[in-house]
Scaffold this motif. Sequence first.
Motif, short mmCIF file in Angstrom:
data_model
loop_
_atom_site.label_atom_id
_atom_site.label_comp_id
_atom_site.label_asym_id
_atom_site.label_seq_id
_atom_site.Cartn_x
_atom_site.Cartn_y
_atom_site.Cartn_z
N VAL A 122 -56.43 32.73 -26.99
CA VAL A 122 -57.47 33.59 -26.44
C VAL A 122 -58.81 33.24 -27.10
O VAL A 122 -58.95 33.33 -28.33
N LEU A 123 -59.77 32.84 -26.27
CA LEU A 123 -61.13 32.55 -26.70
C LEU A 123 -62.05 33.58 -26.04
O LEU A 123 -61.77 34.03 -24.93
N MET A 124 -63.15 33.94 -26.71
CA MET A 124 -63.97 35.03 -26.20
C MET A 124 -65.44 34.80 -26.52
O MET A 124 -65.77 34.27 -27.59
N LYS A 174 -65.18 40.63 -34.55
CA LYS A 174 -64.20 41.55 -35.12
C LYS A 174 -62.80 41.22 -34.63
O LYS A 174 -61.83 41.32 -35.39
N ALA A 175 -62.68 40.80 -33.37
CA ALA A 175 -61.38 40.45 -32.82
C ALA A 175 -60.77 39.25 -33.54
O ALA A 175 -59.56 39.20 -33.77
N VAL A 176 -61.61 38.28 -33.91
CA VAL A 176 -61.13 37.14 -34.70
C VAL A 176 -60.65 37.62 -36.05
O VAL A 176 -59.57 37.25 -36.53
N GLY A 184 -64.28 32.91 -31.31
CA GLY A 184 -65.38 33.50 -30.57
C GLY A 184 -66.52 32.51 -30.47
O GLY A 184 -66.75 31.72 -31.40
N TYR A 185 -67.25 32.55 -29.36
CA TYR A 185 -68.35 31.62 -29.12
C TYR A 185 -69.58 32.39 -28.66
O TYR A 185 -69.48 33.48 -28.10
N ASP A 186 -70.76 31.80 -28.87
CA ASP A 186 -72.01 32.53 -28.68
C ASP A 186 -72.24 32.95 -27.23
O ASP A 186 -72.81 34.01 -26.98
N THR A 187 -71.83 32.14 -26.28
CA THR A 187 -72.11 32.43 -24.87
C THR A 187 -70.86 32.19 -24.03
O THR A 187 -69.89 31.56 -24.48
#
Length: 251
Positions: A122-124, A174-176, A184-187
């Motif tokens: 999962v990536l967000m 926070k999820a990471v 997580g990524y900026d955009t």
Amino acid sequence: MCSLEKSGDIFILTLTGDDEHRLTPTLIESIRISLKQVRKDAKPGSVLITTAQGKFFSNGFDLKYAAAAGSASGSYDRLRGMSDSFKFVVADLFSLPMPTVAAVSGHAAAAGFLLALSHDYVLMRKDKGFLYMSELNIGLNFADYFMAFLKSKIPSSRVRRDVLLQSMKIRADKAVEMGLIDFGYDTVEETKEAALKLAVKLGSNKWNGEVYADIRMNSFPEICGLLGFVANFKSGFVVDLKSVVSSKSKL
């Protein structure tokens, strides 16, 4: 609705439009049809990416549709119907013979959160969107497979407490930290690009898809029991032992 595209060996399933991607009976069926096509066309090196357009990944079941039944019993039946149907989506993803990646493009709430967690990775995006289990705030119980899934995928009792008993709205960083997602990524663009790079890397292994699916399912026995899979999920494929021995001799 949703669309299915293919780039090389990578399948990209996209929830389309700028709405909340509520999991209506129609959308659930559309996702299942797409996953059936993915399964049919799967081969070693295949990978699935699931993402969405707009500011929502998925805001869960369509509660307005359920309420429109006009009675408490009718609303319950509609909600139960969506939950029962969505169970098959989770089962489809869990038994899919390839790695799966969710590129969470915005808010993922309730069943939408579960949809994301049904993937191997999962990536967000960081700039917008959050993960949110809203059931406590709206007064709904969890289906048995929901709870089994959350127990298996969120092994920390403290994190599970915050997710379920505080109904926290959790952004990517926070999820990471909580171990709910991988990166997580900026955009949203960076998130989808990273998902594609990860898919290419995973696909380069050319794993036997049936072996991959069997190992995945055996890793989560409680979930798979409630999804209706039998214990020991061997798929009946035949391994070419000569090719296995040959590949090992080259290491």
